[in-house]
Design a protein around this motif. Structure first.
Motif, PDB file in Angstrom:
ATOM      1  N   LEU A  74       0.805  -1.217   0.000  1.00 13.32           N
ATOM      2  CA  LEU A  74       0.000   0.000   0.000  1.00 13.32           C
ATOM      3  C   LEU A  74       0.840   1.270   0.000  1.00 13.32           C
ATOM      4  CD1 LEU A  74      -2.651  -1.144   2.587  1.00 13.32           C
ATOM      5  CD2 LEU A  74      -3.167  -0.471   0.259  1.00 13.32           C
ATOM      6  N   GLY A  75       2.134   1.145   0.207  1.00 13.26           N
ATOM      7  CA  GLY A  75       3.005   2.310   0.289  1.00 13.26           C
ATOM      8  C   GLY A  75       3.838   2.264   1.554  1.00 13.26           C
ATOM      9  N   LEU A  76       4.486   3.384   1.860  1.00 12.36           N
ATOM     10  CA  LEU A  76       5.319   3.454   3.054  1.00 12.36           C
ATOM     11  C   LEU A  76       4.475   3.254   4.309  1.00 12.36           C
ATOM     12  CD1 LEU A  76       7.591   6.565   2.318  1.00 12.36           C
ATOM     13  CD2 LEU A  76       8.154   4.155   1.973  1.00 12.36           C
ATOM     14  N   ARG A  84      -0.570   8.479   3.496  1.00 12.24           N
ATOM     15  CA  ARG A  84      -1.927   8.858   3.092  1.00 12.24           C
ATOM     16  C   ARG A  84      -2.980   7.874   3.626  1.00 12.24           C
ATOM     17  NH1 ARG A  84       2.278  10.628  -0.809  1.00 12.24           N
ATOM     18  NH2 ARG A  84       1.595  12.634  -1.640  1.00 12.24           N
ATOM     19  N   GLN A  85      -2.826   7.498   4.884  1.00 10.49           N
ATOM     20  CA  GLN A  85      -3.811   6.600   5.500  1.00 10.49           C
ATOM     21  C   GLN A  85      -5.124   7.323   5.765  1.00 10.49           C
ATOM     22  OE1 GLN A  85      -2.493   3.875   8.503  1.00 10.49           O
ATOM     23  NE2 GLN A  85      -4.354   4.063   9.708  1.00 10.49           N
ATOM     24  N   PHE A  86      -5.037   8.641   5.998  1.00  8.82           N
ATOM     25  CA  PHE A  86      -6.219   9.415   6.351  1.00  8.82           C
ATOM     26  C   PHE A  86      -6.541  10.422   5.249  1.00  8.82           C
ATOM     27  CE2 PHE A  86      -3.879   8.268  10.199  1.00  8.82           C
ATOM     28  CZ  PHE A  86      -4.843   7.527  10.873  1.00  8.82           C
ATOM     29  N   ASP A 177     -10.475  -0.231   3.025  1.00  6.48           N
ATOM     30  CA  ASP A 177     -10.465  -1.140   1.876  1.00  6.48           C
ATOM     31  C   ASP A 177      -9.569  -0.533   0.808  1.00  6.48           C
ATOM     32  OD1 ASP A 177     -10.982  -3.139   0.108  1.00  6.48           O
ATOM     33  OD2 ASP A 177     -12.987  -2.435  -0.456  1.00  6.48           O
ATOM     34  N   PRO A 178      -8.426  -1.156   0.501  1.00  8.36           N
ATOM     35  CA  PRO A 178      -7.463  -0.553  -0.425  1.00  8.36           C
ATOM     36  C   PRO A 178      -8.052  -0.291  -1.809  1.00  8.36           C
ATOM     37  CG  PRO A 178      -6.478  -2.398   0.744  1.00  8.36           C
ATOM     38  CD  PRO A 178      -7.939  -2.433   1.046  1.00  8.36           C
ATOM     39  N   ARG A 179      -7.445   0.673  -2.497  1.00 12.47           N
ATOM     40  CA  ARG A 179      -7.796   0.991  -3.873  1.00 12.47           C
ATOM     41  C   ARG A 179      -6.804   0.310  -4.812  1.00 12.47           C
ATOM     42  NH1 ARG A 179      -5.995   5.962  -3.708  1.00 12.47           N
ATOM     43  NH2 ARG A 179      -6.865   6.625  -5.704  1.00 12.47           N
ATOM     44  N   LYS A 180      -7.158   0.230  -6.085  1.00 11.85           N
ATOM     45  CA  LYS A 180      -6.306  -0.431  -7.070  1.00 11.85           C
ATOM     46  C   LYS A 180      -5.789   0.558  -8.100  1.00 11.85           C
ATOM     47  CE  LYS A 180      -8.151  -5.123  -6.767  1.00 11.85           C
ATOM     48  NZ  LYS A 180      -8.657  -6.290  -7.528  1.00 11.85           N
ATOM     49  N   SER A 181      -4.471   0.499  -8.359  1.00  7.16           N
ATOM     50  CA  SER A 181      -3.858   1.364  -9.372  1.00  7.16           C
ATOM     51  C   SER A 181      -4.270   0.944 -10.778  1.00  7.16           C
ATOM     52  CB  SER A 181      -2.329   1.295  -9.261  1.00  7.16           C
ATOM     53  OG  SER A 181      -1.877   1.779  -8.041  1.00  7.16           O
ATOM     54  N   ILE A 182      -4.755  -0.278 -10.918  1.00  2.96           N
ATOM     55  CA  ILE A 182      -5.004  -0.851 -12.233  1.00  2.96           C
ATOM     56  C   ILE A 182      -5.964  -0.007 -13.065  1.00  2.96           C
ATOM     57  CG2 ILE A 182      -6.929  -2.291 -11.457  1.00  2.96           C
ATOM     58  CD1 ILE A 182      -4.215  -3.468 -13.883  1.00  2.96           C
ATOM     59  N   SER A 198      -3.338   3.241  -0.759  1.00  6.58           N
ATOM     60  CA  SER A 198      -4.234   3.843   0.229  1.00  6.58           C
ATOM     61  C   SER A 198      -4.961   5.017  -0.421  1.00  6.58           C
ATOM     62  CB  SER A 198      -3.430   4.263   1.463  1.00  6.58           C
ATOM     63  OG  SER A 198      -2.380   5.150   1.092  1.00  6.58           O
ATOM     64  N   PHE A 199      -4.823   6.223   0.156  1.00  3.75           N
ATOM     65  CA  PHE A 199      -5.493   7.387  -0.428  1.00  3.75           C
ATOM     66  C   PHE A 199      -4.542   8.271  -1.228  1.00  3.75           C
ATOM     67  CE2 PHE A 199      -8.645   6.786   3.187  1.00  3.75           C
ATOM     68  CZ  PHE A 199      -9.638   6.280   2.352  1.00  3.75           C
ATOM     69  N   ALA A 200      -3.392   7.738  -1.638  1.00  3.88           N
ATOM     70  CA  ALA A 200      -2.521   8.466  -2.559  1.00  3.88           C
ATOM     71  C   ALA A 200      -3.251   8.636  -3.885  1.00  3.88           C
ATOM     72  CB  ALA A 200      -1.217   7.706  -2.762  1.00  3.88           C
TER      73      ALA A 200
END
Length: 337
Positions: A74-76, A84-86, A177-182, A198-200
């Motif tokens: 999900l990132g760092l 970008r968790q929030f 619930d994670p998002r997808k870069s796809i 995440s919310f990036a």
């Protein structure tokens, strides 16, 4: 009639089994050797070092520099908190950023144990639990057409932002619930179904090059007729909001990095160039747009590739992760050939 002694049969059977085991071992060794010999050897070419590691606990607020970080899908992640968790959203699901609310650049957000702490000019600081409220419902959030879900955390934090921004009906969510870069149009040929964030904005990792930002500053000064050598640089990584700053390579060489390794284990894969928006024109020290310079227009004068982006200039690269691990400031960075 002569019979074969049973002991002889046992010895013969034992020898037969031993020969079979050895033969099988030789077979599988040769099969493995052939497979390995057909693989392309990995060639690591050092290109620089990690200059800064940066994460943004709350999307679009001030960056937080750290010495080391865990690299997840999900990132760092730093002390259990994702980049970008929030995120701040409206009742209608609109997410808030510096694009429309540049004063968010003055909000300092840090994590202290299980608490999120925010402060800003002319505001009382606030410290609340970073965990979602009991039985908080899932809230649908779509960032650039990539949907995910979040849960509300302490509503007093939302009220704090309502006062600061002068906007009502806000919520602060934590990624659930994670998002997808796809689904991102620039990355559709590079992103995998397993690439999540995440919310990036669009990718879990943003990489920028110190030399590139210096060169943008030179272009900016040239366009304004300013002697860059006698003027304090006005740009920094904060205008570009990366996760990892790289020192060592020449300007814009990051455009050619398809796969990189950081330290001994972390491996990142290129998704695409990072397109730039009006947030580059926000002065992170004043919380307002620069009155006399336009970073976006300067980039647009020489960094637009119509085949990649529709009118938006690019600067830096967006990456996903293939091999997890941890990184630290000073770690070597390699291009994987």
């Amino acid at each position: 009639m002569n019979y074969i002694n049973s002991d002889v049969i046992k010895v013969f059977a034992q020898r037969f089994i031993e020969v079979g085991v050895v033969a099988a071992g030789v077979y599988y060794f040769m099969k493995f050797y052939r497979l390995k010999s057909n693989e392309h050897p990995i060639n690591l070419v050092k290109i620089g070092t990690v200059d800064k590691i940066v994460y943004y606990p709350l999307k679009s607020c001030q960056p937080v520099e750290v010495d080391r970080a865990e690299c997840t899908k999900l990132g760092l992640k730093i002390n259990g908190v994702l980049d970008r968790q929030f995120i701040i959203v409206t009742k209608s699901g609109e997410f808030l950023t510096q694009r429309l609310y540049p004063s968010l650049s003055l909000v300092r957000c840090t994590i202290d144990g299980d608490y999120i702490h925010v402060s800003a000019p002319n505001m009382k600081s606030l410290k609340v639990s970073m965990h979602s409220t009991p039985n908080a419902p899932l809230v649908d959030v779509s960032v650039w057409n990539m949907p995910g879900k979040g849960r509300c955390i302490d509503p007093t934090l939302a009220a704090w932002f309502e006062e600061y921004l002068g906007k009502s009906d806000l919520f602060v969510l934590s990624i659930a619930d994670p998002r997808k870069s796809i689904n991102y149009h620039l990355f559709k040929n590079a992103a995998l179904s397993s690439d999540i964030l995440s919310f990036a904005d669009a990718s879990p990792y943003q990489i920028n090059n110190c030399a590139t930002i210096t060169d943008v500053e030179h272009h900016l000064s040239f366009n304004k007729g300013i002697d860059v050598e006698s003027n304090k640089p006005r740009l920094s990584y904060r205008n570009f909001r990366p996760n990892i700053m790289v020192s060592g390579p020449g300007a814009y060489t990051e455009d050619t990095w398809h796969r990189i390794q950081i330290g001994d284990s972390v491996r990142l894969r290129l998704l695409g160039p990072t397109t730039r928006c009006v947030m580059t024109t926000v002065d992170p020290d004043s919380g307002a747009m620069y009155p006399d310079i336009n970073v976006l227009n300067t980039l647009a004068s020489y960094r637009i590739n119509p085949a990649i982006s529709k009118g938006s200039p690019t600067c830096g690269i967006s990456m996903a992760i293939d091999q997890l691990g941890s990184i630290a400031v000073g770690d070597p960075i390699y291009v994987i050939n």
